[in-house]
Design a protein around this motif. Structure first.
Motif, PDB file in Angstrom:
ATOM      1  N   UNK A 149     -50.806  82.731  18.930  1.00  0.00           N
ATOM      2  CA  UNK A 149     -49.506  83.057  19.528  1.00  0.00           C
ATOM      3  C   UNK A 149     -48.527  83.622  18.498  1.00  0.00           C
ATOM      4  N   UNK A 150     -48.612  83.145  17.264  1.00  0.00           N
ATOM      5  CA  UNK A 150     -47.703  83.659  16.227  1.00  0.00           C
ATOM      6  C   UNK A 150     -47.933  85.142  15.960  1.00  0.00           C
ATOM      7  N   UNK A 151     -49.128  85.631  16.260  1.00  0.00           N
ATOM      8  CA  UNK A 151     -49.418  87.042  16.020  1.00  0.00           C
ATOM      9  C   UNK A 151     -48.931  87.947  17.141  1.00  0.00           C
ATOM     10  N   UNK A 152     -48.662  87.395  18.320  1.00  0.00           N
ATOM     11  CA  UNK A 152     -48.195  88.223  19.432  1.00  0.00           C
ATOM     12  C   UNK A 152     -46.706  88.012  19.715  1.00  0.00           C
ATOM     13  N   UNK A 153     -46.124  86.973  19.181  1.00  0.00           N
ATOM     14  CA  UNK A 153     -44.689  86.721  19.341  1.00  0.00           C
ATOM     15  C   UNK A 153     -43.984  87.058  18.045  1.00  0.00           C
ATOM     16  N   UNK A 154     -43.504  88.295  17.961  1.00  0.00           N
ATOM     17  CA  UNK A 154     -42.819  88.787  16.765  1.00  0.00           C
ATOM     18  C   UNK A 154     -43.692  88.657  15.528  1.00  0.00           C
ATOM     19  N   UNK A 155     -44.883  89.277  15.580  1.00  0.00           N
ATOM     20  CA  UNK A 155     -45.749  89.238  14.403  1.00  0.00           C
ATOM     21  C   UNK A 155     -45.177  90.112  13.288  1.00  0.00           C
ATOM     22  N   UNK A 156     -45.653  89.887  12.074  1.00  0.00           N
ATOM     23  CA  UNK A 156     -45.223  90.789  11.007  1.00  0.00           C
ATOM     24  C   UNK A 156     -45.557  92.244  11.311  1.00  0.00           C
ATOM     25  N   UNK A 157     -46.730  92.502  11.910  1.00  0.00           N
ATOM     26  CA  UNK A 157     -47.132  93.878  12.206  1.00  0.00           C
ATOM     27  C   UNK A 157     -47.856  93.910  13.555  1.00  0.00           C
ATOM     28  N   UNK A 158     -47.455  94.868  14.389  1.00  0.00           N
ATOM     29  CA  UNK A 158     -48.166  95.129  15.642  1.00  0.00           C
ATOM     30  C   UNK A 158     -48.264  96.640  15.798  1.00  0.00           C
ATOM     31  N   UNK A 159     -49.437  97.105  16.202  1.00  0.00           N
ATOM     32  CA  UNK A 159     -49.665  98.537  16.389  1.00  0.00           C
ATOM     33  C   UNK A 159     -50.206  98.756  17.795  1.00  0.00           C
ATOM     34  N   UNK A 160     -49.551  99.648  18.532  1.00  0.00           N
ATOM     35  CA  UNK A 160     -49.931  99.955  19.903  1.00  0.00           C
ATOM     36  C   UNK A 160     -50.648 101.301  19.932  1.00  0.00           C
ATOM     37  N   UNK A 161     -51.832 101.314  20.540  1.00  0.00           N
ATOM     38  CA  UNK A 161     -52.587 102.550  20.695  1.00  0.00           C
ATOM     39  C   UNK A 161     -52.563 102.965  22.159  1.00  0.00           C
ATOM     40  N   UNK A 162     -52.141 104.204  22.381  1.00  0.00           N
ATOM     41  CA  UNK A 162     -52.137 104.806  23.709  1.00  0.00           C
ATOM     42  C   UNK A 162     -53.050 106.030  23.659  1.00  0.00           C
ATOM     43  N   UNK A 163     -53.258 106.632  24.816  1.00  0.00           N
ATOM     44  CA  UNK A 163     -54.148 107.796  24.889  1.00  0.00           C
ATOM     45  C   UNK A 163     -53.314 109.047  25.184  1.00  0.00           C
ATOM     46  N   UNK A 164     -53.466 110.042  24.323  1.00  0.00           N
ATOM     47  CA  UNK A 164     -52.773 111.325  24.498  1.00  0.00           C
ATOM     48  C   UNK A 164     -53.375 112.084  25.689  1.00  0.00           C
ATOM     49  N   UNK A 165     -52.657 113.050  26.236  1.00  0.00           N
ATOM     50  CA  UNK A 165     -53.190 113.833  27.358  1.00  0.00           C
ATOM     51  C   UNK A 165     -54.545 114.493  27.054  1.00  0.00           C
ATOM     52  N   UNK A 166     -54.792 114.838  25.784  1.00  0.00           N
ATOM     53  CA  UNK A 166     -56.068 115.467  25.424  1.00  0.00           C
ATOM     54  C   UNK A 166     -57.165 114.453  25.100  1.00  0.00           C
ATOM     55  N   UNK A 167     -56.879 113.146  25.285  1.00  0.00           N
ATOM     56  CA  UNK A 167     -57.881 112.105  25.053  1.00  0.00           C
ATOM     57  C   UNK A 167     -57.853 111.487  23.674  1.00  0.00           C
ATOM     58  N   UNK A 168     -57.091 112.058  22.758  1.00  0.00           N
ATOM     59  CA  UNK A 168     -56.987 111.502  21.403  1.00  0.00           C
ATOM     60  C   UNK A 168     -56.174 110.206  21.431  1.00  0.00           C
ATOM     61  N   UNK A 169     -56.558 109.221  20.619  1.00  0.00           N
ATOM     62  CA  UNK A 169     -55.732 108.020  20.510  1.00  0.00           C
ATOM     63  C   UNK A 169     -54.478 108.321  19.699  1.00  0.00           C
ATOM     64  N   UNK A 170     -53.401 107.608  20.009  1.00  0.00           N
ATOM     65  CA  UNK A 170     -52.138 107.726  19.284  1.00  0.00           C
ATOM     66  C   UNK A 170     -51.651 106.308  19.034  1.00  0.00           C
ATOM     67  N   UNK A 171     -51.386 105.968  17.777  1.00  0.00           N
ATOM     68  CA  UNK A 171     -50.995 104.608  17.411  1.00  0.00           C
ATOM     69  C   UNK A 171     -49.633 104.608  16.740  1.00  0.00           C
ATOM     70  N   UNK A 172     -48.788 103.656  17.165  1.00  0.00           N
ATOM     71  CA  UNK A 172     -47.480 103.495  16.551  1.00  0.00           C
ATOM     72  C   UNK A 172     -47.194 102.016  16.356  1.00  0.00           C
ATOM     73  N   UNK A 173     -46.410 101.740  15.342  1.00  0.00           N
ATOM     74  CA  UNK A 173     -45.957 100.372  15.100  1.00  0.00           C
ATOM     75  C   UNK A 173     -44.930 100.026  16.175  1.00  0.00           C
ATOM     76  N   UNK A 174     -45.038  98.824  16.739  1.00  0.00           N
ATOM     77  CA  UNK A 174     -44.106  98.373  17.769  1.00  0.00           C
ATOM     78  C   UNK A 174     -43.693  96.929  17.495  1.00  0.00           C
ATOM     79  N   UNK A 175     -42.639  96.528  18.158  1.00  0.00           N
ATOM     80  CA  UNK A 175     -42.255  95.121  18.228  1.00  0.00           C
ATOM     81  C   UNK A 175     -42.757  94.606  19.563  1.00  0.00           C
ATOM     82  N   UNK A 176     -43.236  93.365  19.589  1.00  0.00           N
ATOM     83  CA  UNK A 176     -43.769  92.822  20.835  1.00  0.00           C
ATOM     84  C   UNK A 176     -43.508  91.325  20.936  1.00  0.00           C
TER      85      UNK A 176
END
Length: 146
Positions: free
Chosen positions: A10-37
């Motif tokens: 739970x400590x890793x999903x509730x305001x972890x030091x680092x979280x990276x979200x990967x989404x899918x671009x329209x051309x199918x490429x993955x796109x990853x950004x640092x987020x707060x969660x």
């Protein structure tokens, strides 16, 4: 398939030091950004801004992966694959201010973390992600009890 976030992570999903979200671009490429969660017991919640690439990607393809980890513990991580079930402005500003306080110790987000002027051009979007596959990894050696 595990859809539950283990208590020991739970400590890793509730305001972890680092979280990276990967989404899918329209051309199918993955796109990853640092987020707060954070996690509300049912959904992993992230915040983005209207018009940002990850917001557009999640609207086109709601399948995402979130990787949460603590750089001080490189053998421990949490991977959450899921589906974005809701993207809304309702409650997004309050959520963002709460994340700002948890991650930086400062709130409100606009003014305390980023320039207040950005409030006029950026609109927060609260994204609720339902976990569909959860993998917690803890490969640290356990210390012998003394």
């Amino acid at each position: 398939m595990n859809r539950v976030i283990p208590d020991g992570f739970m400590d890793l999903v509730n305001a972890p030091p680092v979280a990276a979200l990967t989404t899918i671009m329209p051309d199918g490429q993955p796109q990853t950004t640092v987020v707060w969660c954070d996690y509300d017991g049912e959904f992993v919640r992230v915040n983005t801004m209207r018009g940002f690439r990850k917001e557009k990607n999640m609207r086109l393809n709601p399948r995402v992966t979130l990787l949460c980890y603590d750089p001080r513990e490189p053998l421990r991580s949490l991977e959450i694959r899921g589906c974005v079930e809701e993207m809304t402005e309702v409650g997004a500003m309050e959520h963002l201010d709460g994340l700002s306080l948890r991650y930086t110790g400062a709130s409100p987000y606009f003014g305390a973390c980023v320039p207040a002027e950005l409030r006029a051009t950026e609109t927060p979007i609260l994204c609720r992600i339902r976990p569909t596959h959860v993998v917690g990894l803890d490969a640290r050696k356990k210390k012998a009890a003394s």
